[in-house]
Design an enzyme around this catalytic site. Structure first.
Site, mmCIF file in Angstrom:
data_model
loop_
_atom_site.group_PDB
_atom_site.id
_atom_site.type_symbol
_atom_site.label_atom_id
_atom_site.label_comp_id
_atom_site.label_asym_id
_atom_site.label_seq_id
_atom_site.Cartn_x
_atom_site.Cartn_y
_atom_site.Cartn_z
ATOM 1 N N LYS A 1 0.782 -1.312 -0.036
ATOM 2 C CA LYS A 1 -0.028 -0.031 0.024
ATOM 3 C C LYS A 1 0.994 1.120 0.110
ATOM 4 C CE LYS A 1 -4.027 -1.799 2.117
ATOM 5 N NZ LYS A 1 -3.847 -3.425 1.754
ATOM 6 N N ASP B 1 -1.788 -2.291 -3.982
ATOM 7 C CA ASP B 1 -3.311 -2.391 -3.316
ATOM 8 C C ASP B 1 -3.762 -0.809 -3.752
ATOM 9 O OD1 ASP B 1 -2.845 -4.958 -2.545
ATOM 10 O OD2 ASP B 1 -2.823 -4.224 -0.392
ATOM 11 N N MET B 2 -5.248 -0.902 -3.797
ATOM 12 C CA MET B 2 -5.869 0.313 -4.120
ATOM 13 C C MET B 2 -6.450 0.668 -2.924
ATOM 14 S SD MET B 2 -6.152 3.037 -5.870
ATOM 15 C CE MET B 2 -5.772 2.747 -7.578
ATOM 16 N N ARG C 1 -5.416 -5.873 -11.071
ATOM 17 C CA ARG C 1 -6.101 -6.712 -10.073
ATOM 18 C C ARG C 1 -7.613 -6.148 -10.062
ATOM 19 N NH1 ARG C 1 -4.588 -6.586 -4.395
ATOM 20 N NH2 ARG C 1 -2.928 -8.317 -4.796
ATOM 21 N N LYS D 1 -13.894 -5.892 -6.014
ATOM 22 C CA LYS D 1 -14.954 -5.018 -5.773
ATOM 23 C C LYS D 1 -14.620 -3.767 -5.214
ATOM 24 C CE LYS D 1 -18.659 -8.740 -5.090
ATOM 25 N NZ LYS D 1 -19.285 -9.769 -4.305
ATOM 26 N N ARG E 1 -12.461 -6.022 6.601
ATOM 27 C CA ARG E 1 -13.357 -7.596 6.502
ATOM 28 C C ARG E 1 -14.480 -7.496 7.513
ATOM 29 N NH1 ARG E 1 -9.313 -7.116 3.618
ATOM 30 N NH2 ARG E 1 -11.189 -6.601 2.265
HETATM 31 C C1 LIG Z 1 -6.667 -11.275 -3.487
HETATM 32 C C2 LIG Z 1 -7.588 -9.935 -3.153
HETATM 33 C C3 LIG Z 1 -7.125 -8.580 -2.978
HETATM 34 C C4 LIG Z 1 -7.816 -7.488 -2.722
HETATM 35 N N1 LIG Z 1 -7.299 -6.149 -2.695
HETATM 36 C C5 LIG Z 1 -8.013 -5.191 -2.559
HETATM 37 C C6 LIG Z 1 -7.476 -3.761 -2.659
HETATM 38 O O1 LIG Z 1 -6.351 -3.570 -3.145
HETATM 39 N N2 LIG Z 1 -8.338 -2.771 -2.309
HETATM 40 C C7 LIG Z 1 -9.645 -2.869 -2.120
HETATM 41 O O2 LIG Z 1 -10.476 -2.072 -1.657
HETATM 42 N N3 LIG Z 1 -10.054 -4.036 -1.719
HETATM 43 C C8 LIG Z 1 -9.430 -5.229 -2.034
HETATM 44 N N4 LIG Z 1 -9.847 -6.690 -1.921
HETATM 45 C C9 LIG Z 1 -11.356 -6.558 -1.008
HETATM 46 C C10 LIG Z 1 -12.376 -6.613 -2.081
HETATM 47 O O3 LIG Z 1 -12.484 -5.203 -2.721
HETATM 48 C C11 LIG Z 1 -13.541 -7.048 -1.312
HETATM 49 O O4 LIG Z 1 -14.052 -6.184 -0.292
HETATM 50 C C12 LIG Z 1 -13.597 -8.358 -1.001
HETATM 51 O O5 LIG Z 1 -12.861 -9.249 -1.682
HETATM 52 C C13 LIG Z 1 -14.865 -8.924 -0.757
HETATM 53 O O6 LIG Z 1 -15.786 -9.096 -1.690
HETATM 54 P P1 LIG Z 1 -15.902 -10.313 -2.571
HETATM 55 O O7 LIG Z 1 -15.729 -10.022 -4.046
HETATM 56 O O8 LIG Z 1 -15.039 -11.257 -2.036
HETATM 57 O O9 LIG Z 1 -17.676 -10.642 -2.301
HETATM 58 P P2 LIG Z 1 -18.446 -10.888 -0.937
HETATM 59 O O10 LIG Z 1 -19.715 -10.312 -1.356
HETATM 60 O O11 LIG Z 1 -17.594 -10.049 0.357
HETATM 61 O O12 LIG Z 1 -18.250 -12.447 -0.849
HETATM 62 C C14 LIG Z 1 -18.877 -13.325 -1.561
HETATM 63 C C15 LIG Z 1 -19.182 -14.443 -0.927
HETATM 64 O O13 LIG Z 1 -17.923 -15.226 -0.285
HETATM 65 C C16 LIG Z 1 -18.463 -15.548 0.935
HETATM 66 N N5 LIG Z 1 -17.381 -15.229 2.188
HETATM 67 C C17 LIG Z 1 -17.181 -13.961 1.900
HETATM 68 N N6 LIG Z 1 -15.981 -13.951 2.846
HETATM 69 C C18 LIG Z 1 -16.219 -15.040 3.697
HETATM 70 C C19 LIG Z 1 -15.669 -15.545 4.870
HETATM 71 N N7 LIG Z 1 -14.824 -15.082 5.661
HETATM 72 N N8 LIG Z 1 -16.142 -16.932 5.313
HETATM 73 C C20 LIG Z 1 -16.959 -17.570 4.492
HETATM 74 N N9 LIG Z 1 -17.284 -17.102 3.167
HETATM 75 C C21 LIG Z 1 -17.039 -15.870 2.947
HETATM 76 C C22 LIG Z 1 -19.900 -15.248 1.157
HETATM 77 O O14 LIG Z 1 -20.455 -16.520 0.637
HETATM 78 C C23 LIG Z 1 -20.313 -14.259 0.393
HETATM 79 O O15 LIG Z 1 -21.549 -14.007 -0.097
HETATM 80 C C24 LIG Z 1 -9.266 -7.605 -2.144
HETATM 81 C C25 LIG Z 1 -9.786 -8.872 -2.572
HETATM 82 C C26 LIG Z 1 -8.935 -9.974 -2.765
HETATM 83 C C27 LIG Z 1 -9.562 -11.354 -2.601
#
Ligand SMILES: Cc1cc2nc3c(=O)[nH]c(=O)nc-3n(C[C@H](O)[C@H](O)[C@H](O)COP(=O)(O)OP(=O)(O)OC[C@H]3O[C@@H](n4cnc5c(N)ncnc54)[C@H](O)[C@@H]3O)c2cc1C
Length: 263
Positions: free
Chosen positions: A55, A90-91, A140, A143, A245
Site C-alpha cells: 500500500k 493495492d488500491m 487486479r 469489488k 473484513r
Molecule cells: C486478493 C484480493 C485482493 C484485494 N485487494 C483489494 C484492494 O487492493 N483494495 C480494495 O479496496 N479491496 C481489495 N480487496 C477486497 C475486495 O474489494 C472485497 O472487499 C472483498 O474481496 C469482498 O468481496 P468479494 O468479491 O469477495 O465478495 P463478497 O460479496 O464479500 O463475498 C462473496 C461471498 O463469499 C463468501 N464469503 C466472503 N467472506 C467469507 C468468509 N470470511 N467466510 C466464508 N465465506 C465468505 C460469502 O458467501 C459471500 O456471499 C481484495 C480482495 C482480494 C480477494
C-alpha cells in the site's frame, strides 16, 4: 513463509502483504520499505514463486508522493531478482486513486513488473480499465473495500456485480494477465462461462482470494485447472485490514475468533 509453502504444495501461488497503511512519518514509511526488503530476501532464499502487494500510504503517499514513488521504485528493483518479480499496488480509498495511479504509471514507465488494483464499485473504473488495457498493465480487479459515497460509487450488490463483470470481461478479452479477485461464486461462475465461451486460455488470467476465506472454493478452482493466487497479509499492524473484513462481512468476527482459538 510456512503458509506460502503450504499454498504452493496445494497448487496455489501467493502474494504477500506487510500490513500497515496511512503512515504519517518518514521513519514509519522507511520501516515499511525495509520490511519489504526483508520479505523479498526471504522469498528469494526459498525460491518461492510468490510476489508482493503493498500500500502506497504505508510508504508515505499521504505526505510525500515522491518518497512513496522512490520506495516503490526500490522495491520493484529488488523484486527483479526474485523468481516472480511482480509488485502489486493495492488500491485504497477513492481520494487516493489518482495519486496511486500516477505513482504506478511513473514506475511502470521504468519496469513492466508492477500493476495496480482497480475497484469495480467506483463509477470511474471502466475508464481506468481502458487506460490499463492501453498500457498493457496487469490489473487486479476487486469489488472495493472502503465506504464510498453514492455520487462516485455503486453501493448495492447487483450494480457492483454488474460493474465487476463488465470490467472483468474487458480485461479478460483485451487486457494483460488480469487478477480476478473475488470470493463471489456468482462472479466466478460468470467468469468461468465467459472464458469458456470466448476460448480464453486459463494461463491468460488468475483468480485471487484472501488467505483463509472460502478454502473449499479455492480447492475447487485449482482442481478445475484454474490459476489461483492467495493474498497473505502478515505483521502487527492488522487493525485496518481486520476492520475492513468485519465491516464488509460481520460473520468474519466469528471466523477470526475460530482461527485464533484453533491455534
Ligand atoms: C486478493 C484480493 C485482493 C484485494 N485487494 C483489494 C484492494 O487492493 N483494495 C480494495 O479496496 N479491496 C481489495 N480487496 C477486497 C475486495 O474489494 C472485497 O472487499 C472483498 O474481496 C469482498 O468481496 P468479494 O468479491 O469477495 O465478495 P463478497 O460479496 O464479500 O463475498 C462473496 C461471498 O463469499 C463468501 N464469503 C466472503 N467472506 C467469507 C468468509 N470470511 N467466510 C466464508 N465465506 C465468505 C460469502 O458467501 C459471500 O456471499 C481484495 C480482495 C482480494 C480477494
Amino acid at each position: 513463509m510456512s503458509a506460502v509453502a503450504a499454498l504452493q504444495a496445494a497448487g496455489m501461488t501467493a502474494t504477500l502483504d506487510f500490513l500497515g497503511e496511512d503512515v504519517t512519518s518518514r521513519a514509519e514509511a522507511e520501516r515499511t520499505r525495509d520490511a519489504y526488503r526483508v520479505l523479498l530476501d526471504a522469498i528469494r532464499e526459498r525460491n518461492f514463486t510468490a510476489n508482493v502487494s503493498l500500500k502506497l500510504t504505508a510508504m508515505g503517499l499521504l505526505f510525500d508522493e515522491d518518497l512513496a514513488a522512490n520506495s516503490l521504485r526500490e522495491i520493484v528493483g529488488l523484486a527483479a531478482r526474485n523468481p516472480d518479480p511482480f509488485v502489486r499496488i493495492d488500491m485504497e480509498g477513492s481520494a487516493l486513486v489518482d495519486a496511486t495511479l500516477r505513482v504506478f504509471e511513473t514506475v511502470y514507465a521504468e519496469s513492466p513488473h508492477v500493476g495496480p488494483v482497480l475497484q469495480a464499485y467506483l463509477k470511474r473504473t471502466p475508464q481506468d480499465v481502458e487506460r490499463m488495457i492501453e498500457l498493457g498493465a496487469r490489473v487486479r480487479l476487486c469489488k472495493g473495500a472502503y465506504a464510498e459515497p453514492p455520487s462516485i460509487a455503486y453501493r448495492d450488490m447487483p450494480a457492483i456485480r454488474q460493474a465487476f463483470l463488465r470490467c472483468a470481461e474487458a480485461l479478460l478479452e483485451r487486457g494483460h494477465y488480469p487478477g480476478i479477485a473475488t470470493h463471489d461464486e456468482r462472479l466466478i461462475g460468470a467468469v468461468e462461462r465467459f472464458v469458456r465461451e470466448r476460448g480464453i486460455a486459463r494461463e491468460r488470467f488468475e483468480f485471487q482470494m484472501l488467505f483463509g476465506v472460502r478454502p473449499e472454493l479455492q480447492r475447487r478452482l485449482v482442481a478445475a485447472g484454474y490459476r489461483l493466487r492467495i493474498y497473505v497479509p502478515y505483521g502487527t499492524h492488522w487493525a485496518g485490514y481486520f476492520y475492513r473484513r468485519i465491516t464488509e462481512r460481520p460473520e468474519n468476527v466469528l471466523f477470526a475468533l475460530r482461527s485464533l482459538l484453533a491455534r
